[in-house]
Motif scaffolding. Sequence first.
Motif, PDB file in Angstrom:
ATOM      1  N   THR A   3      -0.154   1.249   2.946  1.00 37.47           N
ATOM      2  CA  THR A   3       0.625   0.212   3.639  1.00 37.47           C
ATOM      3  C   THR A   3       0.213   0.023   5.104  1.00 37.47           C
ATOM      4  O   THR A   3       0.634  -0.936   5.740  1.00 37.47           O
ATOM      5  N   GLU A  62     -12.378  -6.112   3.602  1.00 40.93           N
ATOM      6  CA  GLU A  62     -10.969  -6.095   3.154  1.00 40.93           C
ATOM      7  C   GLU A  62     -10.865  -5.665   1.690  1.00 40.93           C
ATOM      8  O   GLU A  62      -9.911  -5.032   1.287  1.00 40.93           O
ATOM      9  N   GLN A  80      -1.343  -1.075   8.452  1.00 43.04           N
ATOM     10  CA  GLN A  80      -2.035  -2.284   8.918  1.00 43.04           C
ATOM     11  C   GLN A  80      -2.877  -1.951  10.143  1.00 43.04           C
ATOM     12  O   GLN A  80      -2.330  -1.620  11.195  1.00 43.04           O
TER      13      GLN A  80
END
Length: 414
Positions: A6, A20, A8
């Motif tokens: 999770t 990505e 970022q």
Amino acid sequence: MIDLTTYQPLGDKKNSAFFEEYLPKIYERREGAGLADIVGEMAAVVIQVEHGDAVNYLAELAVMGPYRLVDSRLIETHRVFMLRSQPAFPRLIVLEPLTATYEDETTRWNELYPLSRPKRNARYIGEVYRARSVEAVREALEPQNIRFVYEGDQENPFFCLPHLTFTFLSDFTYNRVGYVDVDLDDDLGAIGLDEELTLPPADVKRIESAAELQASHGIDGLVLGLDHMATRILAGEREDAILEYLTMVPYYFWGAYNIEEMNSSTNVTRHPNVDDDKKSPARVFTANNTPSFVNSFDGLPMPTEDFVRNFGRRMHHMAYAVTDGHVATEKNVDYVVRELRELGTEFLAHVVGECKDEPNLKQIFSKASPYSLLITEYVERCHGYEGFFTRHNVAALTAAAGEAERYEHGHVFD
Ligand SMILES: [Fe+2]
């Protein structure tokens, strides 16, 4: 502990769809291979110097930072020096070839570049990580096409020992990653470095005097362990270099910032579960935003690309953390730099950044060591500043270093 599913990443540097896509896949593959259980924190950094430079380099390290010689060994091709700062921080290992004619792949790669050629064996080699077992590391990473040094491949036996293993030099960074499964303080004999080396008394004295000089100037105790190490790579290989590193070690991609003024980006990877980064320092990757051959279209600066073209992909600097505080009215880093200047250390420009009422950073680059070719950065984090740089500081530091790293050939100046 950071949840990589999770998290970022910070910063404004844009990554490609390729990055990505593969970053989470690499984290997932690490999870499947149990990498975080097999590989732990950084145990050491390894630097090779030219034949005859080791004692000078050890003395330079003793003046400029916290590393002190604790053990010396002899192997077939090299003298091996083990240095320590605080026990919880990585060791520093200096390799010095026994002859001026020694040559291995490091020599050959150095010889490809105009400014690294004069010191053909001087290079930051890489980091060594603690591992459960070197076999487990190979079993986990070989199926992922990470290549290791095997018996018979190596000119320097240090890179292939029963309890210490190294990868090939990375094509993206020209650095290796090592893994050790015994305690480096316990017994160097256990990793195959069983022949003790006694330095001549004059050399011991020289290194000790350097440490005493540092203490007499009040610098010792202010300069702590390694904060980060920054590798410079080519513009087009930024993402590959980061993703390859994250394949080999349990670090995470903390974030990346675009340094517009210098046409480069600073990309930081960190260990996800240490309470102090100095226990397993951050690994930074710096790359130009565009390759050199398109730079003249917009007349942009390119000090990072120039560095790589002049020295080859390599480690550019090691940063020491300076403890936050004052000596009388002076910030610690200003004090340290002033005292080091008195001792003959040369710096590129001046301390950048301000430490007033807000969290911030003060940083400076030394001139590159004539022995390791590495710049030493001193960084003081004021009021608990969390990051590794500020955009303004990095732009100023990069510009200052660029001035010193130019290669003059004909009428073209890099
Ligand atoms: Fe830095």
